[in-house]
Motif scaffolding. Structure first.
Motif, PDB file in Angstrom:
ATOM      1  N   VAL A 109       0.828  -1.211   0.000  1.00  0.00           N
ATOM      2  CA  VAL A 109       0.000   0.000   0.000  1.00  0.00           C
ATOM      3  C   VAL A 109       0.857   1.255   0.000  1.00  0.00           C
ATOM      4  O   VAL A 109       0.418   2.328  -0.431  1.00  0.00           O
ATOM      5  CB  VAL A 109      -0.952  -0.023   1.225  1.00  0.00           C
ATOM      6  N   MET A 112       1.157   3.766  -3.098  1.00  0.00           N
ATOM      7  CA  MET A 112      -0.050   4.545  -3.389  1.00  0.00           C
ATOM      8  C   MET A 112      -0.199   5.708  -2.412  1.00  0.00           C
ATOM      9  O   MET A 112      -0.520   6.832  -2.796  1.00  0.00           O
ATOM     10  CB  MET A 112      -1.279   3.628  -3.325  1.00  0.00           C
ATOM     11  N   LYS A 115       2.474   8.249  -3.258  1.00  0.00           N
ATOM     12  CA  LYS A 115       2.148   9.019  -4.459  1.00  0.00           C
ATOM     13  C   LYS A 115       1.137  10.113  -4.153  1.00  0.00           C
ATOM     14  O   LYS A 115       1.277  11.251  -4.624  1.00  0.00           O
ATOM     15  CB  LYS A 115       1.598   8.079  -5.528  1.00  0.00           C
TER      16      LYS A 115
END
Length: 403
Positions: A109, A112, A115
């Motif tokens: 995870v 993500m 980002k």
């Protein structure tokens, strides 16, 4: 249970915070350098841009990563205890495997989340970028030409490569898989260490509980052995004095009897007593026996003054005297002499000549077993029993402890 869970969470919080600071130590040092450069633009080191989002994200992420793994690992251990019924190696494998799966899931995870945070950081950096002033005549390798003063509202554009490099390098600075694996392994080892320490403490508590129960059992057995004989013989001795009209001896007998009763009643509140206190009780008790076996039973009590403050388990001498009186002939022809004395080896010795009763069968030795058990539990030392043809001798090690 609540107190234990609260302590576990506090330990997990502290361990997670320390791990987060440790794995982000280099970033913290960069931030420290930037602050110093902002305060002193004349410093020769190149400025390093670090947006606030990018600064706090790895700190918060690794703290949450470690704390969640800590909680998961603790819960997996509890679940493993129920499933595998305290088989430690299976429980450890179960908890470790489950925690590794959760850790890998969080690691998957991570890109993500990173980002999303970087997108927010990029927007913030484009609208408000602060570049530290440096020397205008110095070319900074890898960063292009330095900016002569702080600039706000700077956008990324092809004609400003220096600003673009600063922003891109700040975004590229992020934790790697190595840090995640380090945190995962550290958390697993920390929880295992906590579990081992807790298990040791639990074993110590159980040992103390078992020790108390054994002491109480030994004490109850001792009282069960003493009380019937003691009460019966004491009443017989008192009855004999009253019948003979010996008023002064009767009063003295009652005083010594009350001292013996008081000492026995207090014995359930104490474990260790000074040798002087034990011998004072012995003198009172031997007086009662002396009345009962007048002219047939004799005692000799000698103790070095330096050992009177040393200690031993309470009521240690009484079962030895009872044992000698019970198993030996006491008569005018065969009087019984019991010697109680201390030695240079810091022991108290109870010795008597052996004149076994003719009708005496095999002794069970319950009294000596109870005494040995109490002595071992309270002092960690063993009593020494010497049973020869002429003498029966028991040595009780004394402890140099304040009572």
């Amino acid at each position: 249970m609540r107190h234990s869970v609260k302590n576990d969470l506090l330990i997990g919080f502290i361990v997670s915070a320390l791990l987060s600071l440790f794995v982000n130590f280099s970033m913290l040092m960069r931030k420290y350098d930037v602050i110093n450069i902002q305060r002193n633009p004349a410093l020769p080191e190149p400025p390093v841009f670090l947006n606030d989002y990018l600064f706090y994200f790895p700190l918060v992420w690794f703290f949450l990563f470690a704390f969640l793994l800590f909680i998961v690992n603790m819960q997996m251990y509890k679940l493993g205890d129920k499933i595998f019924r305290q088989r430690e190696y299976k429980v450890a494998l179960f908890a470790g495997g489950g925690s590794v799966i959760v850790g890998l899931g969080l690691l998957a995870v991570f890109p993500m989340v990173q980002k999303a945070v970087f997108e927010v950081a990029e927007v913030s950096a484009v609208h408000e970028t602060v570049i530290v002033e440096s020397r205008p005549d110095k070319i900074i390798p890898g960063y292009g030409r330095p900016i002569s003063k702080a600039t706000k509202n700077m956008e990324m554009r092809p004609d400003r490569p220096d600003a673009n490099i600063l922003l891109s390098r700040s975004i590229a600075f992020h934790p790697q898989m190595t840090e995640h694996l380090f945190v995962l392994i550290t958390v697993l080892l920390s929880v295992l260490l906590i579990r081992l320490i807790s298990g040791k403490q639990q074993m110590m508590l159980e040992y103390e509980k078992l020790k108390t129960e054994q002491l109480q059992t030994s004490y109850n057995a001792l009282m069960g052995q003493i009380n019937p004989h003691f009460f019966f013989n004491s009443l017989n001795g008192l009855n004999s004095l009253i019948r003979n009209g010996e008023k002064e001896h009767t009063l003295t007998y009652l005083d010594e009897l009350s001292n013996v009763f008081r000492y026995i009643l207090q014995s359930n509140k104490k474990e260790m007593v000074a040798l002087a206190e034990e011998l004072q009780f012995v003198k009172a008790y031997t007086y009662l026996l002396g009345v009962r076996y007048e002219g047939k039973l004799f005692f000799s009590i000698q103790a070095e003054p330096r050992l009177l403050l040393w200690s031993l388990p309470i009521l240690s001498v009484l079962p030895l005297i009872e044992n000698a009186v019970k198993h030996n002939v006491i008569s005018k022809q065969y009087p019984l002499q019991i010697d109680i004395y201390t030695t240079k080896e810091n022991t108290l010795v109870v010795s008597n000549k052996v004149h076994p009763k003719v009708e005496e069968g095999h002794s069970s030795g319950i009294g000596l077993k109870n005494l040995w058990g109490r002595y071992r539990l309270l002092t960690g030392k063993d009593i020494n029993i010497s049973n020869r043809k002429e003498y029966f001798k028991v040595s009780l090690p004394l402890s140099d402890l304040s009572v």
